[in-house]
Design a protein around this motif. Structure first.
Motif, PDB file in Angstrom:
ATOM      1  N   ALA A 157       0.840  -1.205   0.000  1.00  0.00           N
ATOM      2  CA  ALA A 157       0.000   0.000   0.000  1.00  0.00           C
ATOM      3  C   ALA A 157       0.876   1.256   0.000  1.00  0.00           C
ATOM      4  O   ALA A 157       0.590   2.221  -0.723  1.00  0.00           O
ATOM      5  CB  ALA A 157      -0.938  -0.018   1.202  1.00  0.00           C
ATOM      6  N   GLN A 158       1.931   1.248   0.797  1.00  0.00           N
ATOM      7  CA  GLN A 158       2.846   2.397   0.840  1.00  0.00           C
ATOM      8  C   GLN A 158       3.515   2.597  -0.523  1.00  0.00           C
ATOM      9  O   GLN A 158       3.633   3.720  -1.004  1.00  0.00           O
ATOM     10  CB  GLN A 158       3.900   2.203   1.925  1.00  0.00           C
ATOM     11  N   ALA A 159       3.940   1.514  -1.149  1.00  0.00           N
ATOM     12  CA  ALA A 159       4.580   1.618  -2.475  1.00  0.00           C
ATOM     13  C   ALA A 159       3.600   2.185  -3.501  1.00  0.00           C
ATOM     14  O   ALA A 159       3.990   2.996  -4.351  1.00  0.00           O
ATOM     15  CB  ALA A 159       5.087   0.243  -2.905  1.00  0.00           C
ATOM     16  N   ILE A 160       2.349   1.782  -3.410  1.00  0.00           N
ATOM     17  CA  ILE A 160       1.341   2.307  -4.341  1.00  0.00           C
ATOM     18  C   ILE A 160       1.148   3.795  -4.116  1.00  0.00           C
ATOM     19  O   ILE A 160       1.076   4.575  -5.081  1.00  0.00           O
ATOM     20  CB  ILE A 160       0.010   1.538  -4.174  1.00  0.00           C
ATOM     21  N   LEU A 161       1.084   4.231  -2.859  1.00  0.00           N
ATOM     22  CA  LEU A 161       0.935   5.654  -2.555  1.00  0.00           C
ATOM     23  C   LEU A 161       2.102   6.455  -3.112  1.00  0.00           C
ATOM     24  O   LEU A 161       1.918   7.524  -3.701  1.00  0.00           O
ATOM     25  CB  LEU A 161       0.812   5.879  -1.045  1.00  0.00           C
ATOM     26  N   VAL A 162       3.320   5.943  -2.953  1.00  0.00           N
ATOM     27  CA  VAL A 162       4.510   6.630  -3.472  1.00  0.00           C
ATOM     28  C   VAL A 162       4.450   6.700  -4.976  1.00  0.00           C
ATOM     29  O   VAL A 162       4.668   7.755  -5.575  1.00  0.00           O
ATOM     30  CB  VAL A 162       5.794   5.935  -2.966  1.00  0.00           C
ATOM     31  N   LEU A 163       4.132   5.589  -5.614  1.00  0.00           N
ATOM     32  CA  LEU A 163       4.062   5.544  -7.076  1.00  0.00           C
ATOM     33  C   LEU A 163       2.980   6.462  -7.606  1.00  0.00           C
ATOM     34  O   LEU A 163       3.213   7.234  -8.543  1.00  0.00           O
ATOM     35  CB  LEU A 163       3.806   4.102  -7.538  1.00  0.00           C
ATOM     36  N   GLY A 165       1.703   9.034  -6.125  1.00  0.00           N
ATOM     37  CA  GLY A 165       2.112  10.411  -5.850  1.00  0.00           C
ATOM     38  C   GLY A 165       3.126  10.914  -6.872  1.00  0.00           C
ATOM     39  O   GLY A 165       3.066  12.048  -7.315  1.00  0.00           O
ATOM     40  N   ALA A 166       4.067  10.047  -7.251  1.00  0.00           N
ATOM     41  CA  ALA A 166       5.080  10.414  -8.239  1.00  0.00           C
ATOM     42  C   ALA A 166       4.448  10.648  -9.604  1.00  0.00           C
ATOM     43  O   ALA A 166       4.861  11.530 -10.346  1.00  0.00           O
ATOM     44  CB  ALA A 166       6.158   9.327  -8.313  1.00  0.00           C
ATOM     45  N   LEU A 167       3.433   9.843  -9.931  1.00  0.00           N
ATOM     46  CA  LEU A 167       2.791   9.978 -11.233  1.00  0.00           C
ATOM     47  C   LEU A 167       1.931  11.240 -11.319  1.00  0.00           C
ATOM     48  O   LEU A 167       1.785  11.842 -12.375  1.00  0.00           O
ATOM     49  CB  LEU A 167       1.930   8.755 -11.533  1.00  0.00           C
ATOM     50  N   HIS A 168       1.338  11.622 -10.193  1.00  0.00           N
ATOM     51  CA  HIS A 168       0.406  12.759 -10.197  1.00  0.00           C
ATOM     52  C   HIS A 168       1.036  14.033  -9.638  1.00  0.00           C
ATOM     53  O   HIS A 168       0.419  15.077  -9.643  1.00  0.00           O
ATOM     54  CB  HIS A 168      -0.846  12.421  -9.377  1.00  0.00           C
ATOM     55  N   GLY A 169       2.273  13.940  -9.143  1.00  0.00           N
ATOM     56  CA  GLY A 169       2.888  15.091  -8.500  1.00  0.00           C
ATOM     57  C   GLY A 169       3.867  15.768  -9.338  1.00  0.00           C
ATOM     58  O   GLY A 169       4.115  16.459 -10.102  1.00  0.00           O
TER      59      GLY A 169
END
Length: 169
Positions: A157-163, A165-169
């Motif tokens: 779940a944490q890896a998905i949040l990071v990914l 965030g990187a895609l949308h940030g």
């Protein structure tokens, strides 16, 4: 079992090993081999009918785990313990199997509906288990069972949040 009051005779020759198995089989509400056959044929009919209807398939799946449910009820009575975790997993399993048993997708849209229903149910179970992890001990026979199996899920779940965030940030 049929609600018909008319009874029809049935005669069959079966191998002796099946006869001995039937004679020793414990079937709730059935004392004689004839009674057992009536109950077992009723179960087979529910199984067959369940292949065409979700609600019937769900009733059949619940029948299949009746011994487990009874055993858990006895444990709860004698030990004073209850497991929400086990009950949630059991209910999830019955519903998921009923969806699978009764499904006959004829096209991609129907397959997508089945996929959606299965994932909705799977994520509902995940959410229920995550709620159990918000307390020090899960409501389970093993109070640490959820915490034992949670780390990988949390890491993903944490890896998905990071990914994301990187895609949308």
């Amino acid at each position: 079992m049929s609600t018909s009051t008319s009874m029809e005779p049935l005669s069959a020759r079966i191998p002796s090993d099946l006869y001995l198995w039937l004679a020793q089989l414990q079937v709730e509400g059935a004392a004689t081999n004839s009674d057992k056959l009536r109950v077992l044929l009723g179960q087979l009919k529910r199984q067959h009918d369940g292949a065409f209807d979700y609600v019937t398939a769900l009733a059949w799946c619940r029948d299949l785990v009746a011994r487990l449910r009874d055993s858990l009820a006895r444990l709860e009575e004698s030990q004073g313990k209850h497991s929400e975790v086990l009950q949630q997993v059991l209910e999830h399993s019955c519903h998921s199997m009923a969806l699978l048993i009764s499904a006959q997708p004829a096209d991609a849209a129907a397959a997508a509906q089945l996929e959606n229903a299965l994932l909705r149910r799977s994520f509902a179970l995940t959410e229920a288990l995550l709620r159990q992890a918000t307390t020090a001990e899960a409501n389970a026979f093993d109070p640490q069972v959820v915490n034992k199996h949670m780390p990988t899920t949390l890491n993903l779940a944490q890896a998905i949040l990071v990914l994301k965030g990187a895609l949308h940030g």
